[in-house]
Design a protein around this motif. Sequence first.
Motif, short mmCIF file in Angstrom:
data_model
loop_
_atom_site.label_atom_id
_atom_site.label_comp_id
_atom_site.label_asym_id
_atom_site.label_seq_id
_atom_site.Cartn_x
_atom_site.Cartn_y
_atom_site.Cartn_z
N ASP A 217 35.43 -48.19 -24.78
CA ASP A 217 34.67 -49.37 -25.19
C ASP A 217 35.04 -49.43 -26.56
O ASP A 217 34.55 -50.32 -27.17
CB ASP A 217 33.23 -49.08 -24.77
N SER A 218 35.11 -48.54 -27.26
CA SER A 218 35.00 -48.62 -28.74
C SER A 218 36.68 -48.72 -29.26
O SER A 218 36.83 -48.80 -30.32
CB SER A 218 34.35 -47.38 -29.49
N ALA A 219 37.63 -48.64 -28.19
CA ALA A 219 38.99 -48.94 -28.64
C ALA A 219 39.21 -50.36 -29.09
O ALA A 219 38.38 -51.20 -28.58
CB ALA A 219 39.73 -48.63 -27.66
N GLY A 220 40.21 -50.66 -29.89
CA GLY A 220 40.35 -52.05 -30.36
C GLY A 220 41.06 -52.91 -29.39
O GLY A 220 41.80 -53.69 -29.75
N THR A 221 40.79 -52.71 -28.23
CA THR A 221 41.24 -53.81 -27.14
C THR A 221 40.20 -54.56 -26.47
O THR A 221 39.07 -54.19 -26.50
CB THR A 221 42.18 -53.07 -25.89
N ALA A 222 40.58 -55.65 -25.85
CA ALA A 222 39.79 -56.62 -25.23
C ALA A 222 39.12 -56.28 -23.98
O ALA A 222 38.04 -56.44 -23.42
CB ALA A 222 40.32 -58.01 -25.01
N ARG A 223 40.02 -55.50 -23.26
CA ARG A 223 39.59 -54.87 -21.95
C ARG A 223 40.01 -53.57 -21.54
O ARG A 223 40.63 -52.82 -22.33
CB ARG A 223 40.23 -56.06 -20.62
N GLN B 208 47.98 -53.89 -18.46
CA GLN B 208 48.35 -55.17 -18.92
C GLN B 208 47.90 -55.63 -20.20
O GLN B 208 47.58 -54.88 -21.00
CB GLN B 208 47.48 -56.14 -17.99
N ALA B 209 48.52 -56.56 -20.89
CA ALA B 209 48.29 -56.97 -22.23
C ALA B 209 46.90 -57.06 -22.57
O ALA B 209 46.15 -57.46 -21.78
CB ALA B 209 49.06 -58.43 -22.85
N GLY B 210 46.42 -56.29 -23.70
CA GLY B 210 45.05 -56.28 -23.98
C GLY B 210 44.22 -55.31 -23.44
O GLY B 210 43.02 -55.37 -23.65
N GLU B 211 44.89 -54.50 -22.67
CA GLU B 211 44.01 -53.55 -21.97
C GLU B 211 44.28 -52.21 -22.51
O GLU B 211 45.05 -51.74 -23.08
CB GLU B 211 44.27 -53.34 -20.43
N TRP B 212 42.93 -51.16 -22.50
CA TRP B 212 43.08 -49.83 -22.69
C TRP B 212 43.06 -49.11 -21.42
O TRP B 212 42.11 -49.40 -20.64
CB TRP B 212 41.83 -49.58 -23.52
N LEU B 213 44.03 -48.59 -21.04
CA LEU B 213 44.12 -47.97 -19.59
C LEU B 213 43.69 -46.44 -19.50
O LEU B 213 44.26 -45.48 -20.25
CB LEU B 213 45.76 -48.03 -19.15
N ILE B 214 42.76 -46.22 -18.67
CA ILE B 214 42.36 -44.74 -18.60
C ILE B 214 42.99 -44.45 -17.37
O ILE B 214 42.91 -44.89 -16.12
CB ILE B 214 41.05 -44.79 -18.08
N GLY B 215 43.87 -43.33 -17.41
CA GLY B 215 44.76 -42.85 -16.54
C GLY B 215 43.94 -41.78 -15.52
O GLY B 215 42.99 -41.47 -15.77
N PHE B 216 44.72 -41.33 -14.41
CA PHE B 216 44.32 -40.37 -13.51
C PHE B 216 45.67 -39.89 -12.90
O PHE B 216 46.43 -40.77 -12.35
CB PHE B 216 43.30 -40.75 -12.48
N GLY B 217 45.87 -38.57 -12.80
CA GLY B 217 46.93 -38.05 -11.94
C GLY B 217 48.28 -38.59 -12.55
O GLY B 217 48.55 -38.56 -13.93
N THR B 218 49.27 -39.09 -11.66
CA THR B 218 50.47 -39.81 -12.11
C THR B 218 50.25 -40.96 -13.15
O THR B 218 51.33 -41.27 -13.61
CB THR B 218 51.31 -39.96 -10.94
#
Length: 318
Positions: free
Chosen positions: A286-292, A248-258
């Motif tokens: 945590d240190s990426a430039g995103t809010a969540r 979603q907007a403003g997120e850093w997504l940590i993926g897994f698998g697909t």
Amino acid sequence: MTASNASITTVSLPYGTAGIAAAARVIADGGCVAMPTETVYGLAADATDSRAVAGIYAAKGRPGFNPLIVHVPDRAAAEALAIFDEAADRLAEAFWPGPLTLVLPMRKGAGIASLVTAGLPTIAIRVPAHDAMQALLAATGRPLAAPSANASGSISPTRAEHVLRSLDGRIPMVIDAGPTPSGIESTIIACADGRVRQLRPGPISREAVADLLGVAIGGAGAGIEAPGQLASHYAPSKPVRLNATVRQAGEWLIGFGTVQGDDTLSARGDAVEAAARLFDALHIADSAGTARIAVAPVPDKGLGAAINDRLRRAAVPA
Ligand code: AMP
Ligand code: MG
């Protein structure tokens, strides 16, 4: 086949030159070996190898990630990994080698896998007083992370037979040196910000520590910081959303698998790889430039249960 469901043959070797050489080969190959120490039998792996450390968790079937104690051969090796203040200096001088673990600020570039410290900036370290563990440290030349060599929920092993009772078929090797001299886990003392606190009672009494330093030793804060309930667990500074399949907007997504993200715990959906990367991935997010931060779902089996336990804690607002 993953380490969590593999059934392997556990070899029991007597402590001696051949046994230590065989154990050192297992460690060098990224495996773990049950080793006698003066406290209890520990399940040892190379503390600089995150996959090897994930293997400890897989074998124990631990439901969560506690920081592990790092074993080193001597004071000089400890100094390479941790920063000693005056109290730590005196405690190490008086009680090492021996059943005293010091929790100290970790040195930058220490090279310890973040899974060992569970993402904390501190490291728990000790110099063991058992010939077998010392021989393995010498043969491997590595700092060795080693929690007690028992499956999660069973009692700490003081004999090789106890180790086999709970870990037979789950680890490649145990080195048998008979019953351990102490049978009680090491005393844990934290030295930070000029304060000295006992985090876990053990063979070296609080009084002995207090006498040596000439100060009263605080406890674990009315039991809050008992093993497994660390008040100091690493938590990201940003909100964390779990079971995310899209960013979603403003997120850093940590993926897994697909689920592909800005980063991934394991693109091939491997829980051991995911455990090995977990704390690094959280720190990067945590240190990426995103809010969540958002994290993809991880199946709740094998090491996945421990990963999810950790992620749920990370998602609780501080
Ligand atoms: P074990 O390795 O099973 O004997 O347990 C190690 C215990 O050491 C953990 O449960 C924690 O209570 C403690 N410990 C290890 N590392 C740290 C740390 N960095 N800060 C505080 N406590 C620690
Ligand atoms: Mg234990």
